[in-house]
Structure formats: C-alpha cells, structure tokens
Design a protein around this motif. Structure first.
Motif, PDB file in Angstrom:
ATOM      1  N   SER A 164      12.448  23.069 -13.069  1.00 22.19           N
ATOM      2  CA  SER A 164      11.928  21.702 -13.150  1.00 22.19           C
ATOM      3  C   SER A 164      12.068  20.992 -11.813  1.00 22.19           C
ATOM      4  N   VAL A 165      13.221  21.158 -11.182  1.00 18.38           N
ATOM      5  CA  VAL A 165      13.466  20.506  -9.890  1.00 18.38           C
ATOM      6  C   VAL A 165      12.538  21.064  -8.814  1.00 18.38           C
ATOM      7  N   THR A 166      12.361  22.379  -8.784  1.00 18.36           N
ATOM      8  CA  THR A 166      11.489  23.000  -7.786  1.00 18.36           C
ATOM      9  C   THR A 166      10.043  22.522  -7.926  1.00 18.36           C
ATOM     10  N   ILE A 167       9.539  22.509  -9.151  1.00 21.75           N
ATOM     11  CA  ILE A 167       8.157  22.075  -9.388  1.00 21.75           C
ATOM     12  C   ILE A 167       7.986  20.617  -9.001  1.00 21.75           C
ATOM     13  N   LEU A 191      15.632  14.812  -5.963  1.00 21.93           N
ATOM     14  CA  LEU A 191      16.964  15.426  -6.022  1.00 21.93           C
ATOM     15  C   LEU A 191      17.973  14.483  -6.658  1.00 21.93           C
ATOM     16  N   THR A 192      17.849  13.186  -6.366  1.00 19.87           N
ATOM     17  CA  THR A 192      18.737  12.213  -6.988  1.00 19.87           C
ATOM     18  C   THR A 192      18.521  12.182  -8.496  1.00 19.87           C
ATOM     19  N   GLY A 193      17.254  12.230  -8.941  1.00 17.32           N
ATOM     20  CA  GLY A 193      16.958  12.263 -10.370  1.00 17.32           C
ATOM     21  C   GLY A 193      17.529  13.498 -11.049  1.00 17.32           C
ATOM     22  N   ALA A 194      17.495  14.642 -10.361  1.00 19.83           N
ATOM     23  CA  ALA A 194      18.059  15.866 -10.925  1.00 19.83           C
ATOM     24  C   ALA A 194      19.565  15.734 -11.134  1.00 19.83           C
ATOM     25  N   LEU A 195      20.253  15.166 -10.159  1.00 20.74           N
ATOM     26  CA  LEU A 195      21.692  14.978 -10.290  1.00 20.74           C
ATOM     27  C   LEU A 195      22.025  14.032 -11.446  1.00 20.74           C
ATOM     28  N   ARG A 196      21.254  12.969 -11.585  1.00 15.42           N
ATOM     29  CA  ARG A 196      21.493  12.039 -12.696  1.00 15.42           C
ATOM     30  C   ARG A 196      21.235  12.703 -14.037  1.00 15.42           C
ATOM     31  N   GLY A 197      20.187  13.521 -14.110  1.00 12.54           N
ATOM     32  CA  GLY A 197      19.882  14.207 -15.356  1.00 12.54           C
ATOM     33  C   GLY A 197      21.010  15.119 -15.810  1.00 12.54           C
ATOM     34  N   MET A 198      21.789  15.630 -14.870  1.00 13.20           N
ATOM     35  CA  MET A 198      22.934  16.472 -15.197  1.00 13.20           C
ATOM     36  C   MET A 198      24.220  15.662 -15.359  1.00 13.20           C
ATOM     37  N   GLY A 199      24.095  14.336 -15.269  1.00 14.80           N
ATOM     38  CA  GLY A 199      25.267  13.486 -15.467  1.00 14.80           C
ATOM     39  C   GLY A 199      26.038  13.180 -14.210  1.00 14.80           C
ATOM     40  N   LEU A 212       0.823  -1.216   0.000  1.00 10.79           N
ATOM     41  CA  LEU A 212       0.000   0.000   0.000  1.00 10.79           C
ATOM     42  C   LEU A 212       0.857   1.266   0.000  1.00 10.79           C
ATOM     43  N   GLU A 213       2.004   1.224   0.669  1.00 12.85           N
ATOM     44  CA  GLU A 213       2.912   2.371   0.626  1.00 12.85           C
ATOM     45  C   GLU A 213       3.412   2.648  -0.785  1.00 12.85           C
ATOM     46  N   MET A 214       3.371   1.623  -1.632  1.00 13.23           N
ATOM     47  CA  MET A 214       3.795   1.812  -3.015  1.00 13.23           C
ATOM     48  C   MET A 214       2.930   2.826  -3.746  1.00 13.23           C
ATOM     49  N   LEU A 215       1.723   3.102  -3.225  1.00 11.27           N
ATOM     50  CA  LEU A 215       0.906   4.164  -3.814  1.00 11.27           C
ATOM     51  C   LEU A 215       1.651   5.488  -3.811  1.00 11.27           C
ATOM     52  N   SER A 216       2.478   5.688  -2.813  1.00 13.70           N
ATOM     53  CA  SER A 216       3.306   6.891  -2.769  1.00 13.70           C
ATOM     54  C   SER A 216       4.608   6.696  -3.527  1.00 13.70           C
ATOM     55  N   PHE A 217       5.232   5.531  -3.356  1.00 19.05           N
ATOM     56  CA  PHE A 217       6.541   5.299  -3.976  1.00 19.05           C
ATOM     57  C   PHE A 217       6.468   5.373  -5.501  1.00 19.05           C
ATOM     58  N   VAL A 218       5.335   4.938  -6.094  1.00 17.65           N
ATOM     59  CA  VAL A 218       5.247   5.020  -7.553  1.00 17.65           C
ATOM     60  C   VAL A 218       5.233   6.473  -8.020  1.00 17.65           C
ATOM     61  N   SER A 219       4.663   7.363  -7.208  1.00 22.43           N
ATOM     62  CA  SER A 219       4.700   8.782  -7.586  1.00 22.43           C
ATOM     63  C   SER A 219       6.104   9.339  -7.430  1.00 22.43           C
ATOM     64  N   HIS A 220       6.827   8.891  -6.392  1.00 23.23           N
ATOM     65  CA  HIS A 220       8.223   9.318  -6.243  1.00 23.23           C
ATOM     66  C   HIS A 220       9.005   8.936  -7.494  1.00 23.23           C
ATOM     67  N   ALA A 221       8.848   7.673  -7.905  1.00 17.70           N
ATOM     68  CA  ALA A 221       9.587   7.184  -9.064  1.00 17.70           C
ATOM     69  C   ALA A 221       9.173   7.925 -10.333  1.00 17.70           C
ATOM     70  N   ALA A 222       7.872   8.165 -10.503  1.00 17.06           N
ATOM     71  CA  ALA A 222       7.377   8.841 -11.701  1.00 17.06           C
ATOM     72  C   ALA A 222       7.907  10.263 -11.797  1.00 17.06           C
ATOM     73  N   ILE A 223       7.822  10.998 -10.703  1.00 17.75           N
ATOM     74  CA  ILE A 223       8.299  12.380 -10.723  1.00 17.75           C
ATOM     75  C   ILE A 223       9.817  12.405 -10.798  1.00 17.75           C
ATOM     76  N   GLY A 224      10.471  11.408 -10.207  1.00 19.79           N
ATOM     77  CA  GLY A 224      11.923  11.298 -10.364  1.00 19.79           C
ATOM     78  C   GLY A 224      12.305  11.072 -11.817  1.00 19.79           C
ATOM     79  N   GLN A 225      11.528  10.261 -12.544  1.00 22.49           N
ATOM     80  CA  GLN A 225      11.776  10.052 -13.967  1.00 22.49           C
ATOM     81  C   GLN A 225      11.525  11.329 -14.760  1.00 22.49           C
ATOM     82  N   ALA A 226      10.518  12.098 -14.356  1.00 26.51           N
ATOM     83  CA  ALA A 226      10.259  13.376 -15.015  1.00 26.51           C
ATOM     84  C   ALA A 226      11.445  14.312 -14.839  1.00 26.51           C
ATOM     85  N   VAL A 227      11.994  14.343 -13.639  1.00 22.00           N
ATOM     86  CA  VAL A 227      13.165  15.184 -13.387  1.00 22.00           C
ATOM     87  C   VAL A 227      14.330  14.773 -14.282  1.00 22.00           C
TER      88      VAL A 227
END
Length: 464
Positions: free
Chosen positions: A324-327, A384-392, A290-305
């Motif tokens: 992008s990171v702030t939003i 924040l981790t997704g943002a760092l990866r997006g910048m290499g 059930l907690e995955m209801l939140s974790f999937v949004s973390h992953a989705a928005i992390g992928q967007a970043v």
C-alpha cells in the motif's frame, strides 16, 4: 461494486481494503478523495477569485492573510479526525464492534465540542493575532471580519471532517465527494450573490463558505445515522468514552500538533511576507492556492495510506501494508510532478484567474520557481507520515517534523532571511525543510519496518 454483507455493514460505496487487487482498490479509494480535496480547495479559491475579480486586490490579500492563522487554530482538531480514521479502520480490521461504535460516537462528540471551542477562540482572538502577525492596516479590518464569520460556523466544519474520517475508515470516499460537490456549487452561487449583488466583499465569501460547509456536515451525519453496522450513529449513544478518547488523543494529538507546527511556521513566514505589502500578499496567496492542486492529492493519498495501512495492520496483513505504501508513494510522486510542470508552463494565465494585476502575477510566478521543483519531496513526506500513523506510530514523526518545520524555518527566517531579505529567501525555506523532513521520516519508516518484522507474509495470499 456489489453489495457485501458482513461485520462492517459494507455497502456499494465501500472498498474492501484487506482483500483483492490492491492498486485498483487504492485508485478507486483515492479518486473521490482527490476530487473532494479539489472541491474543498475550491471553497477557498472561490472566495479568492470572487473578491479578487469583483472587489479589489486588498480584499484578496485580506482573505489570504487569514489562511495560516486559521489553520493554526483548527489543526489540532483536524489531527483528532486523523486519529478517528486510524482507530475506526483498525477496529474494523480487528472486527471489534464495541470499540468501533464507541470511537465513532466519541469522535462526533469531539467534533461538536471542539467546533464550539474553536468558534469562541477564533472570534475572541482573531484581530489581536492578526495584529501580532503584522497584517497591514489597510486590510486588517477585512481580515478580522472574515475570521469572525468563518469561525462562527466551525462546529459544522468539524462535524464534516470527523464524519468523513469515519466514512473513509470504512472505505467510503464516494459519498463525502458527492456532499462536497453539492456544497461547492452552493458555495460558488452564494459567493457571487453576496459579493456582486449584496456587495458584502469578505463578509459575503465567509458567509457562503460556512453555509456550504454546514450543508456538507449535515449530509455526512445523515449517512452515519442511516447506515447499518458498528459505525452507525445513534443520538442516545452520543457521549465520551474516555478509553477511546485517550486512544484518539494518543494518535490524533501528535498529528494535529504536527499540522499546527506547519501552520505556526507559516504564520512566521506570512508575517515576513506581510512586510512586502498587500500586492506581495496577494501574489503569494494566489500562487499558494494553485499549488493546492498538488497538496490536495498529497492529503488524499496520505488519507488512503492511513486507512489501508490501518485496516491491514489491524488484520495483520503485513504484505499489503508495505505494498500500500509503495503504490501510494508512486501515485503521489507522479501527481506532484505533473502539477509542477503544468504550473511552471501555464502559471501566468492561471494566476490571472485570481487577479489581473501584472505585479501580483509576477510574484505568484516567483513563488512557483522557488517551490515547485521539489514539490514531489513534500508529497512523499505526506505518504510516509500517513503510513506511520496507520500503524499507530504518530509521536515520532511529529517530533521530527517539529524540528524540521518549526525550528529550522524559524532559524532560517532569523539568519538567512536577515542576511538576504528578499521574497525568494523566504519561499526557499519551504523546499529546504521538505528535503530534510522527508529524509528523517523515511528513516523512521524503515526503522519501524525492521522493528515490526514486516518481512513476515500474511497467512492468506490475495491478488496483487
């Protein structure tokens, strides 16, 4: 969205990440991703619900006991799919047709080869690893059978993940959602048929999962084969390009290694939970699902970043990188808080969907009380981790996560848990390490902003 022609062969399914109103574009990008993540969660949830309601709590525990071990084995290659997302997005931003095409074909080749490798490893070592984790004898054989069947279909699972990463880098999150919707319906129908009619129990739900994932993988490959532009897949170009493979490894391996560290620590935690018996395993599994209801949004928005930062970083639109990171941080925090409130207030009735045993429900609620108050911290960490990866910058957050998630959780289990050997002591290790890890990732992100001189505005302004 009207069709747009140009370098990337953009069509009506794709989002222009480098121009236009940023908030609206992120929302349009993220919503299909979140729904897709929920559907993927439903693959696993449907397995748990069907065996929990139509078989036994032991079958539920058997499927739940495999989760952390399964993710440990596949996360390295999932990390490489993150590298695919970053590189394709960057090359599209730079308008480098040749490197984009080579990265796509190298990624598809990696998915098929990596899937075959994982199938062999998973089938050969499933039972010994489950025994090493201290899986109770009354569910060991069922858990091993589930893993054998699941890993048999791993090439198609990897194909879907890598193909979807290419589509996300192009701004297309809609078609992967459609494919998962079809696959999810098929998964539920086969689950019910195999368990209720055929009485296959864990074998039935595992078979249903790989059939549905295989269909999703084939549909993604078909889109890549039919599309225009540099991301188009051609069988004759299917080969490794070592230059692009090195770049995939540089970005993707740290991401996969970081995810594997989470899984490794989860295996140690699962091994400690196993000592409390199959009822505790079932309750913790239901609560975690059930907690995955939140974790999937973390992953989705992390992928967007990753996608938005990757394309705008490649195009040197540094102001859009920061916005992008702030939003995304704002969106993911609001979602995590909302899910936490819902589960804390309605958790008992939701846990009963998986199993009606009062002991199982009580243990699920005990998990919620330990983890949900600080779930939003984990959400910010993902963004924040997704943002760092997006910048290499993929190595530094991995090193820090290694320390926080692996080292600190292991230390916790061998110190605090030994002093206070309760289920709550184990579960509290999650929020404690989330807080420390997020603080470190935030420091790394601010350091990168200063180093990259992101205070310089792009040459052309666009709508906020």
């Amino acid at each position: 969205m009207a069709k747009v022609s140009g370098f990337s062969g953009r069509d009506s399914y794709q989002v222009d990440m480098c121009h236009g109103p940023l908030l609206w574009q992120i929302i349009r990008f993220v919503i299909p991703l979140i729904i897709s993540g929920v559907l993927q969660m439903l693959f696993h949830s449907a397995d748990l619900i069907v065996v929990g309601r139509f078989s036994s709590h032991k079958a539920l525990a058997a499927v739940g006991a495999t989760a952390s071990l399964t993710m440990l084995l596949i996360n390295i290659f999932i990390g490489l799919s993150v590298g695919t997302n970053v590189l394709v997005a960057r090359y599209l931003g730079e308008q480098s047709r040749k490197d984009t095409s080579r990265t796509v074909h190298t990624a598809i080749m990696t998915s098929l080869g990596g899937g075959a490798f994982l199938a062999g490893v998973g089938i050969a070592f499933a039972k010994p690893l489950l025994q090493l984790m201290g899986t109770p004898e009354d569910i060991l054989d069922m858990a091993a059978l589930y893993m054998w069947i699941f890993f048999g279909g791993m090439p198609m699972v990897m194909l879907y993940n890598f193909g979807s990463a290419v589509l996300r880098a192009m701004g297309d999150t809609t078609r992967p959602f459609y494919f998962l919707l079809v696959a999810g319906i098929i998964n539920v129908l086969f689950n019910l048929f195999f368990v209720i009619v055929c009485h296959w129990d864990v074998a039935g739900v595992a078979t249903a999962t790989i059939i549905s994932q295989g269909i999703a993988g084939i549909l993604v490959l078909r889109v890549l084969y039919k599309m225009r532009g540099p991301c188009r897949f051609k069988w004759q170009n299917l080969r490794f390009k070592w230059k692009n493979m090195r770049e995939l490894l540089w970005i993707g391996l740290p991401a996969g290694f970081q995810a594997s560290c989470f899984s490794l620590s989860n295996i140690l935690i699962q091994s400690s939970i196993n000592k409390f018996g199959s009822v505790a395993i079932a309750g913790v599994t239901a609560g975690g699902t059930l907690e995955m209801l939140s974790f999937v949004s973390h992953a989705a928005i992390g992928q967007a970043v990753v996608s938005f930062v990757g394309q705008n970083y490649g195009a040197k639109n540094f102001d859009r990188v920061k916005r992008s990171v702030t939003i995304c941080n704002t969106l993911v925090t609001l979602w995590a808080v909302t899910v936490s409130i819902i589960l804390l207030t309605c958790g008992r009735s939701m846990l009963a969907i998986f199993n009606t045993d009062p002991e199982v429900i009580d243990i699920g609620m005990r998990r919620f009380y330990c983890t949900l108050p600080l779930l939003f911290v984990c959400a910010v960490m993902e963004t924040l981790t997704g943002a760092l990866r997006g910048m290499g910058h993929s190595v530094s957050p991995t090193i820090f996560t290694l320390f926080c998630v692996c080292v600190l959780r292991v230390v916790w289990l061998y110190t605090v848990f030994l002093w206070y050997p309760t289920l709550e002591t184990i579960l509290i290790s999650y929020p404690v390490t989330w807080v420390i890890n997020t603080a470190g990732i935030l420091w790394l992100y601010c350091r990168v902003l200063r180093k990259e001189k992101f205070n310089v505005l792009p040459p052309e302004a666009d709508n906020a």
